[in-house]
Write an enzyme that holds these catalytic residues in place. Sequence first.
Site, mmCIF file in Angstrom:
data_model
loop_
_atom_site.group_PDB
_atom_site.id
_atom_site.type_symbol
_atom_site.label_atom_id
_atom_site.label_comp_id
_atom_site.label_asym_id
_atom_site.label_seq_id
_atom_site.Cartn_x
_atom_site.Cartn_y
_atom_site.Cartn_z
ATOM 1 N N ASN A 174 64.751 37.701 25.959
ATOM 2 C CA ASN A 174 65.863 37.160 26.757
ATOM 3 C C ASN A 174 65.670 35.672 27.046
ATOM 4 O O ASN A 174 66.383 35.115 27.877
ATOM 5 C CB ASN A 174 66.025 37.930 28.077
ATOM 6 C CG ASN A 174 64.838 37.716 29.011
ATOM 7 O OD1 ASN A 174 63.821 37.176 28.609
ATOM 8 N ND2 ASN A 174 64.980 38.147 30.251
ATOM 9 N N ARG B 243 61.074 32.856 29.108
ATOM 10 C CA ARG B 243 60.012 31.838 29.103
ATOM 11 C C ARG B 243 60.565 30.454 28.794
ATOM 12 O O ARG B 243 60.242 29.477 29.452
ATOM 13 C CB ARG B 243 58.930 32.222 28.091
ATOM 14 C CG ARG B 243 57.908 31.129 27.904
ATOM 15 C CD ARG B 243 56.533 31.650 27.826
ATOM 16 N NE ARG B 243 55.533 30.627 27.618
ATOM 17 C CZ ARG B 243 54.250 30.877 27.509
ATOM 18 N NH1 ARG B 243 53.815 32.112 27.585
ATOM 19 N NH2 ARG B 243 53.383 29.921 27.328
ATOM 20 N N ASP C 209 68.111 41.336 27.668
ATOM 21 C CA ASP C 209 67.116 41.609 28.700
ATOM 22 C C ASP C 209 66.749 43.097 28.704
ATOM 23 O O ASP C 209 67.632 43.944 28.847
ATOM 24 C CB ASP C 209 67.753 41.209 30.048
ATOM 25 C CG ASP C 209 66.754 41.148 31.164
ATOM 26 O OD1 ASP C 209 65.805 41.947 31.176
ATOM 27 O OD2 ASP C 209 66.943 40.292 32.053
ATOM 28 N N ILE C 210 65.467 43.386 28.598
ATOM 29 C CA ILE C 210 65.075 44.814 28.557
ATOM 30 C C ILE C 210 65.174 45.483 29.927
ATOM 31 O O ILE C 210 65.047 46.695 30.022
ATOM 32 C CB ILE C 210 63.662 45.027 27.963
ATOM 33 C CG1 ILE C 210 62.563 44.474 28.877
ATOM 34 C CG2 ILE C 210 63.552 44.473 26.551
ATOM 35 C CD1 ILE C 210 61.203 45.103 28.615
ATOM 36 N N THR D 53 45.997 43.631 30.789
ATOM 37 C CA THR D 53 45.113 42.476 30.869
ATOM 38 C C THR D 53 43.788 42.853 31.522
ATOM 39 O O THR D 53 43.741 43.716 32.414
ATOM 40 C CB THR D 53 45.760 41.288 31.641
ATOM 41 O OG1 THR D 53 44.737 40.593 32.354
ATOM 42 C CG2 THR D 53 46.810 41.727 32.613
ATOM 43 N N SER E 175 45.862 38.425 41.371
ATOM 44 C CA SER E 175 47.152 37.720 41.486
ATOM 45 C C SER E 175 48.234 38.789 41.523
ATOM 46 O O SER E 175 47.992 39.947 41.136
ATOM 47 C CB SER E 175 47.410 36.779 40.297
ATOM 48 O OG SER E 175 47.903 37.506 39.185
ATOM 49 N N TYR F 114 50.889 38.832 39.612
ATOM 50 C CA TYR F 114 51.174 39.185 38.210
ATOM 51 C C TYR F 114 50.222 40.279 37.729
ATOM 52 O O TYR F 114 50.648 41.304 37.184
ATOM 53 C CB TYR F 114 51.062 37.937 37.315
ATOM 54 C CG TYR F 114 50.602 38.262 35.914
ATOM 55 C CD1 TYR F 114 51.435 38.958 35.040
ATOM 56 C CD2 TYR F 114 49.332 37.899 35.463
ATOM 57 C CE1 TYR F 114 51.002 39.291 33.759
ATOM 58 C CE2 TYR F 114 48.901 38.216 34.198
ATOM 59 C CZ TYR F 114 49.732 38.917 33.349
ATOM 60 O OH TYR F 114 49.295 39.251 32.097
ATOM 61 N N HIS F 115 48.902 40.078 37.964
ATOM 62 C CA HIS F 115 47.938 41.072 37.490
ATOM 63 C C HIS F 115 48.150 42.412 38.200
ATOM 64 O O HIS F 115 47.925 43.475 37.621
ATOM 65 C CB HIS F 115 46.506 40.566 37.698
ATOM 66 C CG HIS F 115 46.134 39.437 36.779
ATOM 67 N ND1 HIS F 115 46.155 38.118 37.171
ATOM 68 C CD2 HIS F 115 45.751 39.434 35.487
ATOM 69 C CE1 HIS F 115 45.790 37.355 36.149
ATOM 70 N NE2 HIS F 115 45.540 38.116 35.108
ATOM 71 N N LYS G 168 50.632 44.372 36.442
ATOM 72 C CA LYS G 168 50.092 44.984 35.213
ATOM 73 C C LYS G 168 49.379 46.301 35.558
ATOM 74 O O LYS G 168 49.419 47.251 34.775
ATOM 75 C CB LYS G 168 49.134 44.035 34.488
ATOM 76 C CG LYS G 168 49.703 42.678 34.133
ATOM 77 C CD LYS G 168 50.857 42.740 33.150
ATOM 78 C CE LYS G 168 50.398 42.924 31.732
ATOM 79 N NZ LYS G 168 51.517 42.707 30.769
ATOM 80 N N GLN H 56 43.854 42.994 27.556
ATOM 81 C CA GLN H 56 43.550 41.779 26.814
ATOM 82 C C GLN H 56 43.019 40.671 27.726
ATOM 83 O O GLN H 56 43.478 40.504 28.856
ATOM 84 C CB GLN H 56 44.841 41.318 26.153
ATOM 85 C CG GLN H 56 44.692 40.099 25.271
ATOM 86 C CD GLN H 56 45.966 39.785 24.524
ATOM 87 O OE1 GLN H 56 46.000 39.870 23.318
ATOM 88 N NE2 GLN H 56 46.994 39.435 25.234
ATOM 89 N N ARG I 76 44.796 24.837 27.472
ATOM 90 C CA ARG I 76 44.993 23.778 28.462
ATOM 91 C C ARG I 76 43.891 22.722 28.355
ATOM 92 O O ARG I 76 44.151 21.527 28.323
ATOM 93 C CB ARG I 76 44.925 24.441 29.833
ATOM 94 C CG ARG I 76 45.802 23.848 30.866
ATOM 95 C CD ARG I 76 45.947 24.775 32.050
ATOM 96 N NE ARG I 76 44.711 25.026 32.745
ATOM 97 C CZ ARG I 76 44.389 26.202 33.300
ATOM 98 N NH1 ARG I 76 45.191 27.227 33.184
ATOM 99 N NH2 ARG I 76 43.259 26.343 33.936
ATOM 100 N N ARG J 15 42.944 29.024 43.637
ATOM 101 C CA ARG J 15 43.069 30.484 43.610
ATOM 102 C C ARG J 15 42.095 31.138 44.584
ATOM 103 O O ARG J 15 41.147 30.503 45.021
ATOM 104 C CB ARG J 15 42.751 31.001 42.199
ATOM 105 C CG ARG J 15 43.633 30.376 41.158
ATOM 106 C CD ARG J 15 43.362 30.943 39.795
ATOM 107 N NE ARG J 15 44.321 30.386 38.840
ATOM 108 C CZ ARG J 15 44.648 30.948 37.689
ATOM 109 N NH1 ARG J 15 44.066 32.055 37.310
ATOM 110 N NH2 ARG J 15 45.552 30.390 36.910
ATOM 111 N N VAL J 16 42.321 32.410 44.833
ATOM 112 C CA VAL J 16 41.350 33.183 45.609
ATOM 113 C C VAL J 16 40.629 34.063 44.599
ATOM 114 O O VAL J 16 41.197 35.042 44.086
ATOM 115 C CB VAL J 16 42.054 34.035 46.684
ATOM 116 C CG1 VAL J 16 41.041 34.892 47.437
ATOM 117 C CG2 VAL J 16 42.825 33.135 47.639
#
Length: 382
Positions: free
Chosen positions: A32, A35, A74-75, A144, A179, A181-182, A185, A208, A241, A326-327
């Site tokens: 979609n 990104r 969009d899924i 992940t 996080s 995001y994680h 997952k 991954q 990066r 980050r923490v």
Amino acid sequence: MKVLVLGADGYLGWPTCMYLSARGHEIVGIDNYFRRNVLKELDSEPLAPVPDLHQRASLWEEHSGKKIHVHIDDITDYDFLLGVFRDFVPDAVVHYAEQPSAPYSMLNHDAAAFTVRNNLIGTLNITYAVREVNPACHIVKLGTMGEYGTPNIDIEEGWLEIEHKGRKDKFLFPRQASSLYHTTKIQDTDLLWFYVRTWGLRVTDLMQGPVYGVSTDESAADPRLVPIFNYDEIFGTVVNRFVVQAVAGYPLTVYGKGGQTRGYLNLRDTLQCVGLALESPSGKGELRVFNQVTETFSVNDLAERVQRVGRELGHNVEIREIENPRVEKEDHYYNPAYTGLLDLGLEPHYMTDDVVRELIQFVEGYKDRINRDAIFRGVKWR
Ligand SMILES: NC(=O)c1ccc[n+]([C@@H]2O[C@H](COP(=O)([O-])OP(=O)(O)OC[C@H]3O[C@@H](n4cnc5c(N)ncnc54)[C@H](O)[C@@H]3O)[C@@H](O)[C@H]2O)c1
């Protein structure tokens, strides 16, 4: 095999489409453009220009004679996804279509809410479409290593046998992400495990580590076939990066003490792992888990390697320790098992100086497009 690739425009999705197509599989890809669109909003364009998915599919057809069919949608729209499943009836689905950035998920409430909705509803829709259209369809979902966090015990490959008060059972290895995001997952895995137990679905969860690299055998045909490559703090993975920072003469930003250790893998190995998982599907009612990494490094190891190779190529590469936004633990035990994919036949491409040199030389070709302001934004976890 008929393989549906979700997130086909992404860093991993597009090379996967070409890799599987080159091996004779029939591919339908969906994306979609989340990104691409969010990168515009964040003023973080990819390093190299990336033709849209239709254009890339045409380029691939010109070079290989093979078709990849694409849909831009969009899924999280179940009717759309179900329609594609009904038309194509896939034997397998590779699920990359998620919001994959930890910093993005920690930006603000809107980004957090989007990450939860997008990732969980997308995964839920896949399970329903599979059950409705072809319950034997093998779901290969990208998880992940970040789901496990950094426990003070060895990380097993997905499962842990526990003996408690004289009785034994097997459970998913404990997960404690660092996080949002994680965390989504982890919730993805829980959703899939629930439907594996309840509906007998076949699922492979590929845990991954951060992926690095840009070149694959298939993209060698044409530079316009290379994947979307980001180097900004939000969407760039650490090795990619650092390499761009080295070429830009921007100090390599090591968060805190730099002892954070993770398992990494080359983009070429992501493709191999997904290919191997597809060739030997998990059984009916099985959630199979592989830890998809080939070697572990601390952030300091990576920075020192990029500095050494960068200097050999004439770049002025400095390393700067900055306050960790980050923490996370900066000095910890880390010992994951990762033999399952090797047993299936994975032949790893390790991170040698030559590999880092090739990546730096790729970046040198686009040096003029590097936006220094996008490199570091300081998204804070609290
Ligand atoms: N790249 C890595 O280092 C890495 C490491 C571990 C796990 N992963 C996992 O691999 C997967 C792919 O990662 P990536 O680096 O290729 O990310 P990416 O952002 O480049 O690819 C994901 C693609 O999915 C698309 N997408 C997102 N939501 C969608 C939706 N609702 N409908 C349709 N398309 C949608 C995006 O537009 C994007 O093109 C993610 O699930 C990520 O969690 C990646």
